[in-house]
Design an enzyme around this catalytic site. Structure first.
Site, mmCIF file in Angstrom:
data_model
loop_
_atom_site.group_PDB
_atom_site.id
_atom_site.type_symbol
_atom_site.label_atom_id
_atom_site.label_comp_id
_atom_site.label_asym_id
_atom_site.label_seq_id
_atom_site.Cartn_x
_atom_site.Cartn_y
_atom_site.Cartn_z
ATOM 1 N N GLU A 79 -2.846 -5.786 34.647
ATOM 2 C CA GLU A 79 -3.330 -6.195 33.338
ATOM 3 C C GLU A 79 -4.131 -7.480 33.487
ATOM 4 O OE1 GLU A 79 -1.372 -6.552 28.937
ATOM 5 O OE2 GLU A 79 -0.990 -8.061 30.431
ATOM 6 N N GLU B 250 -11.290 -12.169 34.213
ATOM 7 C CA GLU B 250 -10.204 -12.590 35.102
ATOM 8 C C GLU B 250 -10.339 -11.998 36.502
ATOM 9 O OE1 GLU B 250 -6.341 -12.079 33.458
ATOM 10 O OE2 GLU B 250 -6.718 -13.399 31.753
#
EC number: 2.1.1.-
Length: 720
Positions: free
Chosen positions: A180, A189
């Site tokens: 995730e 990210e």
């Protein structure tokens, strides 16, 4: 983060035994960088990892994790439910080897271990490995695993995934990957390079991936508010006050960074005009090795006349290969529309994944109804960018040394006529009684440096610019002529106050000490961390003239009781999360509500207007004054709040009003009605039902000048 070899590189040969010991010690600790809010200095915190056999580990320091989005994510029941269902659908083979990258508290790893046990994996060689490189979170994960009896069913690695090796860490390549590592933009990210490295080094052939696919969407919008967040040049032209941060031919010398900016766009629904239907931008298939770069040319038919000020974007996650489990970050108006594709479950407000805004340049791009516009979308490994009307290439100064990029809210503030007028009038009044003053701009304010230099040709302006430094100096040189002053008037020293000496000031006394205050890089902090201005004033005390003019002259801590049900839910204490006990994380993650004893969560910075449903339950109260005519010192304040509306009080919003000129009552307020500033939000231990005339609340606050922190306490009573 310092590496072992950096610390060993001292010029002395280390004996092999000492080297092994130091390496082992370095492998079990991490260094966390923290900014001192009053000085701007960086400080290193050491985070130690306990040995494996320590069953009573010390929890990681609360301040490291309380300001992260982990708690909000764990309170997102739609997200948790979707991942659980997808993991259960993926784990069907009892010999599955599952790898969880960016494991956080270990929730997905525990889901995988439970699913593996359900198909007999504990006796058939199945395994779950969790990779979490951030040591404070890794420490917390071990506590969660122990609390759920999972410490022997999930193998934890405090490493980046590109540091894992099959054969050393993993017994064999993983055939299921769960992760995730997603942000509001999807890619920020490092999702793509992480998946690429995993496919190359850590995964078996044809692995199962959760999530399976993601699709990004966009929509053209017109919004005066969004326009003000990026078009400084035209907004300061409307101000018509003679100060030019972006002179003609240099319209982009100060701008927002060309990137997607995360924002809660539901809060803008009533003031946005939609100029197109939602359109698909990119589809990312995680079930195969992703590409690093792609480009898409999209034709968009407009639905009405208007100016395209921005593209609002979001993503939809397909978590399973069958296409039955979805999660969407779409704004409310798009979730209610069938044009996006399959219907998505409605979900609660959450703060960890927002929508994103990409700003058009200038006044926006004019569009007429049914016009077809060309959009070029590109993505690299970490971001998605847009260019509308491909032939309309804009001048880009971003590679030039004089170009400054600021946050959208700072851009809007610099273009705000009322804000500019307040500073201009205050400085004008100060200069009428100061002849050839020596002025110190104590922060990173470009506006004040330009303003004083152009208003007072005989002044000497010393810009501290602790954040802007050389870039600030280059910028001032570029705009000096357009603002009718000589660059020789300004000296940029690029230092923090603790490093300034009388030599820097040419041994002259300071007649004017001014600030907005604004410190580059500190915009997202709590409001009182701008009391760094007070700390600077204190350090410069011996260099101030006896009648020095100080602006702002005072700060006033204000507060208002609030109903904040959405924010409360996202920050509330955890118990059961999809069948796993997470109560051990509450204190460390800064949870609020129904905690043991008198514990309460930390005061955190938010744009209150973006916090879902909000309602003011009281008038605004003053709690504490900070007098900048005096050196910094501890302060204490208290007040009694009387409620003006019925409702559930979840806490209070708190901010600082900056008094520029006390005699003329010139005050800049930064409360919830002013959308360019963040406020502090202190949530209560328990929500309180309040009624006008029956409920009162007592609030106390104390300011610690050694840390720059303010602590709050409150109690409520109900009158019969």
């Amino acid at each position: 983060m310092p590496s072992c070899c950096c610390l060993l590189g001292l010029g002395f040969p280390s004996p092999p035994s000492a080297l092994r010991i130091l390496r082992r010690r370095m492998a079990s600790r991490a260094f966390q960088l923290r900014l001192n809010p009053l000085t701007g200095d960086s400080e290193w915190l050491v985070v130690e990892e306990e040995e494996e056999e320590d069953h009573h580990p010390t929890p990681p320091p609360k301040q490291l994790l309380a300001t992260t989005s982990y708690l909000d994510m764990l309170n997102d029941s739609a997200r948790n439910r979707a991942y659980r269902r997808a993991i259960e659908a993926a784990v069907t083979d009892p010999s599955s080897r599952v790898l969880d990258i960016g494991a956080g508290t270990g929730l997905l790893s525990m889901m995988a271990a439970r699913a593996l046990a359900a198909v007999g994996g504990e006796t058939r060689g199945g395994s779950v490995s969790a990779c979490e490189s951030y040591l404070p979170m890794g420490k917390l994960m071990r506590r969660v695993l122990r609390a759920n009896g999972m410490e022997n069913r999930v193998k934890v690695f405090h490493k980046r995934s590109d540091e894992l090796k099959v054969g050393d860490d993993l017994d064999s390549p993983a055939d299921i990957l769960v992760s995730e590592i997603l942000d509001s933009e999807l890619l920020g990210e490092g999702l793509i390079p992480t998946l690429q490295q995993a496919y190359d080094m850590l995964l078996a052939k044809n692995p199962k991936i959760v999530p399976y696919r993601a699709t990004t969407y966009g929509q053209l919008v017109e919004s005066t508010f969004l326009w003000k967040l990026h078009d400084l040049h035209n907004n300061e032209a409307n101000a018509a006050d003679g100060v030019w941060l972006t002179p003609g031919e240099m319209e982009r010398i100060v701008s927002v960074k060309p990137q997607q900016h995360a924002m809660q766009c539901d809060a803008l629904e009533d003031e946005i005009r939609l100029l197109s239907e939602p359109f698909k931008v990119f589809e990312f298939d995680f079930w195969k090795r992703p590409d690093s770069h792609r480009e898409a040319n999209i034709k968009i038919q407009t639905t009405r006349d208007g100016y395209v000020h921005a593209i609002i974007s979001w993503w939809v996650l397909q978590l399973d290969s069958a296409g039955s489990i979805f999660y969407s970050t779409a704004p409310r108006w798009a979730r209610q529309s069938s044009s996006e594709g399959p219907q998505r479950d409605m979900k609660d407000w959450c703060d960890h994944w927002k929508q994103c805004v990409w700003f058009m340049q200038g006044k926006g791009i004019p569009a007429t109804e049914d016009q077809v516009l060309s959009l070029r979308a590109r993505h690299n490994q970490t971001s998605i960018s847009y260019q509308l009307n491909i032939n309309d290439e804009a001048c880009d100064r971003s590679s030039k040394g004089d170009h400054l990029t600021l946050l959208p809210e700072r851009i809007a503030l610099y273009g705000d006529k009322d804000w500019r007028s307040a500073l201009i009038n205050t400085i004008k009044n100060a200069l009428t009684v100061k002849s050839s003053p020596t002025c110190v701009v104590a922060d990173d304010s470009m506006f004040l440096a330009l303003l004083i230099s152009s208003m007072s040709p005989t002044s000497k302006v010393i810009a501290m610019y602790p954040g802007l430094r050389d870039k600030g100096a280059a910028y001032l040189r570029s705009v000096a002529d357009a603002n009718n002053f000589s660059i020789d008037q300004i000296q940029v020293i690029g230092k923090r106050a603790s490093s300034i000496t009388a030599d820097d000031l040419k041994h002259k006394k300071v007649n004017l000490l001014v600030g907005e205050p604004f410190y580059l890089g500190s915009e997202g902090m709590l409001p009182w961390q701008n009391l760094r201005f007070w700390s600077v004033r204190t350090l410069l005390d011996s260099m101030l003239s006896e009648d020095a003019f100080i602006m702002p002259c005072k700060g006033i801590l204000k507060l208002c009781a609030m109903s904040l049900p959405d924010l409360w839910r996202s920050r509330s204490s955890l118990k059961d999360v999809e069948g796993f006990d997470h109560s051990v994380v509450n204190e460390t993650l800064g949870a609020c509500g129904y905690l043991p004893g008198d514990q309460q969560g930390p005061c955190l910075p938010y744009y209150v207007w973006q916090c879902g449903y909000t309602k003011k339950l009281s008038k605004v109260y003053s709690l504490m004054d900070f007098n900048f005519s005096e050196p910094i010192h501890s302060c204490f304040g208290k007040t009694k709040i009387e409620f003006s509306h019925d409702g559930t009080c979840h806490g209070f919003a708190v901010w600082i009003d900056w008094v520029l000129d006390e005699r003329k009552s010139v005050v800049l307020t930064t409360g919830p009605d002013n959308r360019y500033w963040k406020q502090g939000v202190q949530l209560f231990g328990k929500p309180v039902e309040v009624n006008p005339g029956k409920s009162v609340m007592h609030v106390e606050a104390s300011f610690d000048p050694s840390t720059g922190e303010i602590t709050f306490s409150s109690s409520s009573t109900t009158c019969s």
